[in-house]
Enzyme design. Structure first.
Site, PDB file in Angstrom:
ATOM      1  NE  ARG A   1     -62.717 -20.268  61.863  1.00  0.00           N
ATOM      2  CZ  ARG A   1     -63.102 -19.072  62.236  1.00  0.00           C
ATOM      3  NH1 ARG A   1     -64.021 -18.395  62.285  1.00  0.00           N
ATOM      4  NH2 ARG A   1     -61.837 -18.537  62.830  1.00  0.00           N
TER       5      ARG A   1
ATOM      6  CG  HIS B   1     -62.322 -20.639  66.727  1.00  0.00           C
ATOM      7  ND1 HIS B   1     -61.602 -21.568  65.845  1.00  0.00           N
ATOM      8  CD2 HIS B   1     -61.932 -21.100  67.833  1.00  0.00           C
ATOM      9  CE1 HIS B   1     -60.926 -22.568  66.751  1.00  0.00           C
ATOM     10  NE2 HIS B   1     -61.125 -22.022  68.002  1.00  0.00           N
TER      11      HIS B   1
ATOM     12  CE1 TYR C   1     -61.330 -14.510  62.587  1.00  0.00           C
ATOM     13  CE2 TYR C   1     -61.670 -13.943  64.939  1.00  0.00           C
ATOM     14  CZ  TYR C   1     -61.900 -14.722  63.800  1.00  0.00           C
ATOM     15  OH  TYR C   1     -62.548 -15.853  64.122  1.00  0.00           O
TER      16      TYR C   1
END
Length: 364
Positions: free
Chosen positions: A256, A260, A269
């Site tokens: 992706r 998210h 992250y």
């Protein structure tokens, strides 16, 4: 075809060159261009949805940019009445089944958006991770018992494989030979947790061995490879040898590009360098290069496709935005029969609306 669950099935490389002629699916030029159009439509819808979410016109949205190859390729391999159960990111599956204003209505908070999907043999999206996998197996088992020869394809992410529902669904499907295709979109991250924190297995596909079914690992950025392996899986489910339906686990290795959801900050992250590496494998540019190289796409047709999808998405946004909210509907779908406590809350809520109207939402 026999697959090694540790090997990655590919038809196209990053440059759009065919690397495995034997795996190349036999599709018409019209179908191939249709796949490209739907991939472009999915990407454009994704971009517009994020924009209007930032404007406060829809709720939290899960971007699927980068995963169009897996979604479009796998859905093109299905019959129109095969069931699709998806998590929440597989917008491409809905695009193939005809993206309309109803789908956007869901993201605007209207339950009618979920209801409209049923006519397209798409089960309402699932927010709770992996909860829909047992449902998919149950639907597939019902098809088998009824003898209607439908396959059920269930999409989920790599994080879902850490849930008990995944293992229970896989075990039931393997024992009862349900016509289920488990399609794992392994995009490398379960929100902020990398896939290596999800499993000690070498791959997700290899988990199929424990449940007595075939596991296939496919390049999820390659729509033709995703089509080919899904087509074979649904045929195994629908028209099996010796009259036995068989489930399959497909692991689509994809990525992706964005967050998210619109409530997430992926820069916390993961490194930008990682994202850029994966963008070089973009399924859209890869498939476009293939179509141009083989003479199926040129500038004129590409511009026509882009103009068409922009008009289409603009039209469904306008239509969905005209739908009036019904505050009372929040009580209508959680239970078949409303429990007494919620009935009491409903009556109090309606009394407040009757007394104050829209001002009820502004009162402290």
């Amino acid at each position: 075809m026999d697959y090694d669950p540790d090997e990655l099935v590919r038809v196209l490389d990053e440059e759009g060159q065919v690397v495995d002629e034997a795996a190349m699916p036999d599709l018409s030029d019209e179908t191939l261009v249709g796949m490209y159009r739907d991939m472009r439509l999915t990407r454009h819808f994704d971009q517009r949805a994020i924009n209007i979410q930032r404007q406060g016109r829809i709720g939290t949205f899960a971007s699927g940019a980068g995963q169009e190859g897996a979604q479009i390729g796998s859905t093109y391999a299905l019959a129109p009445d095969d069931w699709i159960l998806y998590q929440y990111r597989e917008h491409g599956a809905v695009v193939v089944r005809d993206l309309d204003a109803g789908y956007l209505e869901y993201w605007m908070g209207h339950e009618s958006g979920n209801a409209s999907l049923a006519d397209k043999h798409v089960f309402p999206l699932n927010i709770a991770i992996a909860d829909h996998l047992p449902h998919a197996v149950g639907m597939a088992w019902a098809s088998k018992l009824k003898g209607d020869e439908r396959a059920t394809v269930v999409h989920f992410g790599d994080g879902a494989t850490s849930e008990g529902d995944f293992h229970e669904a896989m075990n039931f499907a393997g024992v009862f030979d349900t016509p289920t295709v488990f399609f794992c979109n392994n995009n490398g991250w379960a929100i902020s947790h990398p896939v290596e924190n999800q499993t000690a297995s070498d791959t997700i596909a290899v988990k199929a061995d424990a449940y007595g079914m075939e596991g296939i690992r496919v390049d999820g950025m390659d729509p033709l490879a995703c089509y080919a392996v899904t087509k074979e899986a649904v045929e195994r489910a629908r028209d099996p040898d010796e009259g036995e339906t068989r489930p399959t686990l497909i692991e689509a290795v994809t990525y992706r590009f964005g967050a998210h959801t619109t409530a997430d900050d992926p820069t916390v992250y993961r490194d930008d360098e990682e994202v850029e590496v994966w963008k070089e494998r973009d399924p859209l540019t890869r498939f476009e290069a293939f179509l141009r190289r083989t003479g199926r796409l040129d500038d004129e047709l590409d511009a026509e496709i882009q103009a068409d999808i922009e008009d289409h998405v603009a039209a469904i946004i306008d239509e969905a935005s005209e739908k009036e909210a019904d505050p009372e509907s929040m009580f209508d779908y959680a239970y078949a029969d409303l429990p007494p406590e919620l009935e009491r809350q409903r009556e109090g809520f309606l009394s407040m609306l009757s007394a104050y109207g829209d001002e009820a939402f502004l009162r402290e």
